[in-house]
Write a protein that holds these residues in place. Structure first.
Motif, PDB file in Angstrom:
ATOM      1  N   ASN A  89       0.822  -1.210   0.000  1.00  0.00           N
ATOM      2  CA  ASN A  89       0.000   0.000   0.000  1.00  0.00           C
ATOM      3  C   ASN A  89       0.858   1.263   0.000  1.00  0.00           C
ATOM      4  O   ASN A  89       0.472   2.287  -0.578  1.00  0.00           O
ATOM      5  CB  ASN A  89      -0.929   0.004   1.212  1.00  0.00           C
ATOM      6  CG  ASN A  89      -2.083  -0.967   1.071  1.00  0.00           C
ATOM      7  OD1 ASN A  89      -2.339  -1.491  -0.017  1.00  0.00           O
ATOM      8  ND2 ASN A  89      -2.784  -1.231   2.161  1.00  0.00           N
ATOM      9  N   GLN A  90       2.004   1.184   0.640  1.00  0.00           N
ATOM     10  CA  GLN A  90       2.909   2.340   0.687  1.00  0.00           C
ATOM     11  C   GLN A  90       3.310   2.788  -0.716  1.00  0.00           C
ATOM     12  O   GLN A  90       3.442   3.981  -0.991  1.00  0.00           O
ATOM     13  CB  GLN A  90       4.164   1.987   1.496  1.00  0.00           C
ATOM     14  CG  GLN A  90       5.204   3.107   1.551  1.00  0.00           C
ATOM     15  CD  GLN A  90       6.452   2.693   2.298  1.00  0.00           C
ATOM     16  OE1 GLN A  90       6.561   1.558   2.778  1.00  0.00           O
ATOM     17  NE2 GLN A  90       7.415   3.591   2.394  1.00  0.00           N
ATOM     18  N   TRP A  91       3.480   1.808  -1.609  1.00  0.00           N
ATOM     19  CA  TRP A  91       3.868   2.112  -2.981  1.00  0.00           C
ATOM     20  C   TRP A  91       2.676   2.078  -3.924  1.00  0.00           C
ATOM     21  O   TRP A  91       2.849   2.085  -5.150  1.00  0.00           O
ATOM     22  CB  TRP A  91       4.935   1.127  -3.465  1.00  0.00           C
ATOM     23  CG  TRP A  91       6.100   1.009  -2.529  1.00  0.00           C
ATOM     24  CD1 TRP A  91       6.480  -0.085  -1.816  1.00  0.00           C
ATOM     25  CD2 TRP A  91       7.021   2.044  -2.175  1.00  0.00           C
ATOM     26  NE1 TRP A  91       7.577   0.197  -1.048  1.00  0.00           N
ATOM     27  CE2 TRP A  91       7.932   1.490  -1.245  1.00  0.00           C
ATOM     28  CE3 TRP A  91       7.165   3.389  -2.546  1.00  0.00           C
ATOM     29  CZ2 TRP A  91       8.970   2.226  -0.687  1.00  0.00           C
ATOM     30  CZ3 TRP A  91       8.200   4.121  -1.988  1.00  0.00           C
ATOM     31  CH2 TRP A  91       9.083   3.546  -1.072  1.00  0.00           C
ATOM     32  N   ARG A  92       1.462   2.035  -3.356  1.00  0.00           N
ATOM     33  CA  ARG A  92       0.212   2.023  -4.130  1.00  0.00           C
ATOM     34  C   ARG A  92       0.219   0.884  -5.156  1.00  0.00           C
ATOM     35  O   ARG A  92      -0.059   1.087  -6.343  1.00  0.00           O
ATOM     36  CB  ARG A  92      -0.028   3.381  -4.796  1.00  0.00           C
ATOM     37  CG  ARG A  92      -0.235   4.508  -3.805  1.00  0.00           C
ATOM     38  CD  ARG A  92      -0.786   5.752  -4.480  1.00  0.00           C
ATOM     39  NE  ARG A  92       0.174   6.344  -5.392  1.00  0.00           N
ATOM     40  CZ  ARG A  92       1.134   7.199  -5.022  1.00  0.00           C
ATOM     41  NH1 ARG A  92       1.253   7.543  -3.761  1.00  0.00           N
ATOM     42  NH2 ARG A  92       1.954   7.698  -5.919  1.00  0.00           N
ATOM     43  N   LEU A  93       0.527  -0.308  -4.661  1.00  0.00           N
ATOM     44  CA  LEU A  93       0.602  -1.497  -5.508  1.00  0.00           C
ATOM     45  C   LEU A  93      -0.527  -2.454  -5.117  1.00  0.00           C
ATOM     46  O   LEU A  93      -0.439  -3.150  -4.103  1.00  0.00           O
ATOM     47  CB  LEU A  93       1.955  -2.194  -5.330  1.00  0.00           C
ATOM     48  CG  LEU A  93       3.190  -1.384  -5.745  1.00  0.00           C
ATOM     49  CD1 LEU A  93       4.464  -2.127  -5.341  1.00  0.00           C
ATOM     50  CD2 LEU A  93       3.186  -1.106  -7.240  1.00  0.00           C
ATOM     51  N   PRO A  94      -1.587  -2.512  -5.904  1.00  0.00           N
ATOM     52  CA  PRO A  94      -2.676  -3.456  -5.609  1.00  0.00           C
ATOM     53  C   PRO A  94      -2.201  -4.892  -5.825  1.00  0.00           C
ATOM     54  O   PRO A  94      -1.309  -5.149  -6.644  1.00  0.00           O
ATOM     55  CB  PRO A  94      -3.767  -3.077  -6.609  1.00  0.00           C
ATOM     56  CG  PRO A  94      -3.039  -2.407  -7.730  1.00  0.00           C
ATOM     57  CD  PRO A  94      -1.855  -1.716  -7.123  1.00  0.00           C
ATOM     58  N   PHE A  95      -2.795  -5.820  -5.096  1.00  0.00           N
ATOM     59  CA  PHE A  95      -2.363  -7.208  -5.208  1.00  0.00           C
ATOM     60  C   PHE A  95      -3.545  -8.145  -4.988  1.00  0.00           C
ATOM     61  O   PHE A  95      -4.592  -7.764  -4.457  1.00  0.00           O
ATOM     62  CB  PHE A  95      -1.257  -7.521  -4.193  1.00  0.00           C
ATOM     63  CG  PHE A  95      -1.700  -7.484  -2.757  1.00  0.00           C
ATOM     64  CD1 PHE A  95      -2.144  -8.630  -2.110  1.00  0.00           C
ATOM     65  CD2 PHE A  95      -1.687  -6.283  -2.036  1.00  0.00           C
ATOM     66  CE1 PHE A  95      -2.557  -8.604  -0.791  1.00  0.00           C
ATOM     67  CE2 PHE A  95      -2.096  -6.241  -0.716  1.00  0.00           C
ATOM     68  CZ  PHE A  95      -2.538  -7.404  -0.085  1.00  0.00           C
ATOM     69  N   THR A  96      -3.345  -9.385  -5.395  1.00  0.00           N
ATOM     70  CA  THR A  96      -4.301 -10.464  -5.142  1.00  0.00           C
ATOM     71  C   THR A  96      -3.661 -11.434  -4.161  1.00  0.00           C
ATOM     72  O   THR A  96      -2.536 -11.904  -4.390  1.00  0.00           O
ATOM     73  CB  THR A  96      -4.648 -11.208  -6.440  1.00  0.00           C
ATOM     74  OG1 THR A  96      -5.269 -10.304  -7.353  1.00  0.00           O
ATOM     75  CG2 THR A  96      -5.599 -12.377  -6.164  1.00  0.00           C
ATOM     76  N   ARG A  97      -4.352 -11.722  -3.085  1.00  0.00           N
ATOM     77  CA  ARG A  97      -3.837 -12.669  -2.102  1.00  0.00           C
ATOM     78  C   ARG A  97      -4.111 -14.093  -2.577  1.00  0.00           C
ATOM     79  O   ARG A  97      -5.223 -14.428  -2.963  1.00  0.00           O
ATOM     80  CB  ARG A  97      -4.479 -12.456  -0.732  1.00  0.00           C
ATOM     81  CG  ARG A  97      -4.022 -13.453   0.317  1.00  0.00           C
ATOM     82  CD  ARG A  97      -4.726 -13.257   1.654  1.00  0.00           C
ATOM     83  NE  ARG A  97      -4.369 -14.317   2.578  1.00  0.00           N
ATOM     84  CZ  ARG A  97      -4.997 -15.492   2.671  1.00  0.00           C
ATOM     85  NH1 ARG A  97      -6.056 -15.738   1.897  1.00  0.00           N
ATOM     86  NH2 ARG A  97      -4.600 -16.406   3.530  1.00  0.00           N
ATOM     87  N   ILE A  98      -3.060 -14.924  -2.547  1.00  0.00           N
ATOM     88  CA  ILE A  98      -3.187 -16.346  -2.859  1.00  0.00           C
ATOM     89  C   ILE A  98      -3.056 -17.121  -1.548  1.00  0.00           C
ATOM     90  O   ILE A  98      -2.026 -17.025  -0.864  1.00  0.00           O
ATOM     91  CB  ILE A  98      -2.108 -16.810  -3.857  1.00  0.00           C
ATOM     92  CG1 ILE A  98      -2.196 -16.022  -5.164  1.00  0.00           C
ATOM     93  CG2 ILE A  98      -2.220 -18.310  -4.110  1.00  0.00           C
ATOM     94  CD1 ILE A  98      -3.480 -16.211  -5.932  1.00  0.00           C
ATOM     95  N   SER A  99      -4.095 -17.829  -1.177  1.00  0.00           N
ATOM     96  CA  SER A  99      -4.059 -18.599   0.069  1.00  0.00           C
ATOM     97  C   SER A  99      -3.027 -19.714  -0.047  1.00  0.00           C
ATOM     98  O   SER A  99      -3.157 -20.611  -0.878  1.00  0.00           O
ATOM     99  CB  SER A  99      -5.448 -19.183   0.362  1.00  0.00           C
ATOM    100  OG  SER A  99      -5.426 -19.948   1.544  1.00  0.00           O
TER     101      SER A  99
END
Length: 241
Positions: A27-37
């Motif tokens: 979030n600090q670098w404004r990088l969205p992500f998808t969490r993989i369980s």
């Protein structure tokens, strides 16, 4: 930063604190992500392990017994490869949750779509040992100077941060599982896996100080070693056979 650079973050369901730390960094670098369980090695039953892990080949070709955590870690990366193929992504950045990102992260990731060299797998970190390389493609001249490199011998171990293309994910899924080495060691055998493997410098990530919950429920170096297998495999690697 390209907002369309897909990022997959591997995280165990029980590792809430690691998820929070990784999320804050991204979030600090404004990088969205998808969490993989992540696949929890503790939850794997015997039949699943037998199906995905080639024990006979492991005894012949890897000097240590794999920990259940390493098996779970490998399967977690397989889930990411399948995600890339299922979603028809050109590529995806794959991160493990025990990471420390640095300030170069946005600038380096911003260059991924500008690479003209054909590639399957790109290392974004080298947390354990320096591996010599030569520059293949200079992507920027400004600070930091960002370069695509090819390693002279082995690629760096560790899988805290990497990029895998659609073609690379396909090639890996065609061959694994079953597997018989830890994921980071297996990728070093790129000639066996027919992967075009590179690094992107400067590296953007390092491992956190705490041991990875995804990868290890026991320390690899503390396990009994099959010394003859190690010597044989070192020779096999050098000869590319």
């Amino acid at each position: 930063m390209h907002s369309d650079v897909p990022i997959l973050l591997i995280n165990l369901d029980r590792s809430k604190q690691r998820l929070q730390s990784a999320t804050e960094q991204l979030n600090q670098w404004r990088l969205p992500f998808t969490r993989i369980s992540a696949v929890d090695g503790k939850s794997l039953d015997e039949n699943t392990v037998k199906r995905v892990f080639d024990e006979d080949n492991a005894r012949c070709r890897y000097p240590y017994d794999l920990t259940i955590g390493e098996i779970g870690c490998y399967l977690s990366h397989v889930k990411c490869w399948q995600y890339i193929v299922d979603h028809k992504l050109d590529f995806a950045v794959i991160l493990e949750d025990d990471l420390c990102l640095n300030a170069d992260t946005p600038k380096v990731l911003d260059q991924l779509r500008k690479i003209t060299t054909e590639w399957d797998y790109i290392k974004l970190a080298s947390p354990y040992k320096f591996r010599p390389y030569h520059i293949v493609e200079q992507l920027t001249q400004s600070n930091p100077t960002i370069s695509l490199v090819r390693y002279r011998q082995k690629i760096p171990s560790g899988t805290v941060a990497q990029v895998i293309s659609y073609r690379g994910a396909q090639r890996l899924l065609q061959q694994r599982p079953p597997f018989f080495r830890p994921i980071d060691v297996d990728i070093q055998w790129q000639h066996e896996l027919t992967l075009d493997t590179f690094g992107l410098l400067p590296y953007i990530a390092d491992n956190a100080d705490a041991p990875s919950e995804i990868q290890q429920l026991a320390t690899r170096k503390a396990l009994k070693q099959r010394r003859w297998v190690k010597l044989k495999e070192l020779l096999r690697f050098k000869l590319k056979i």
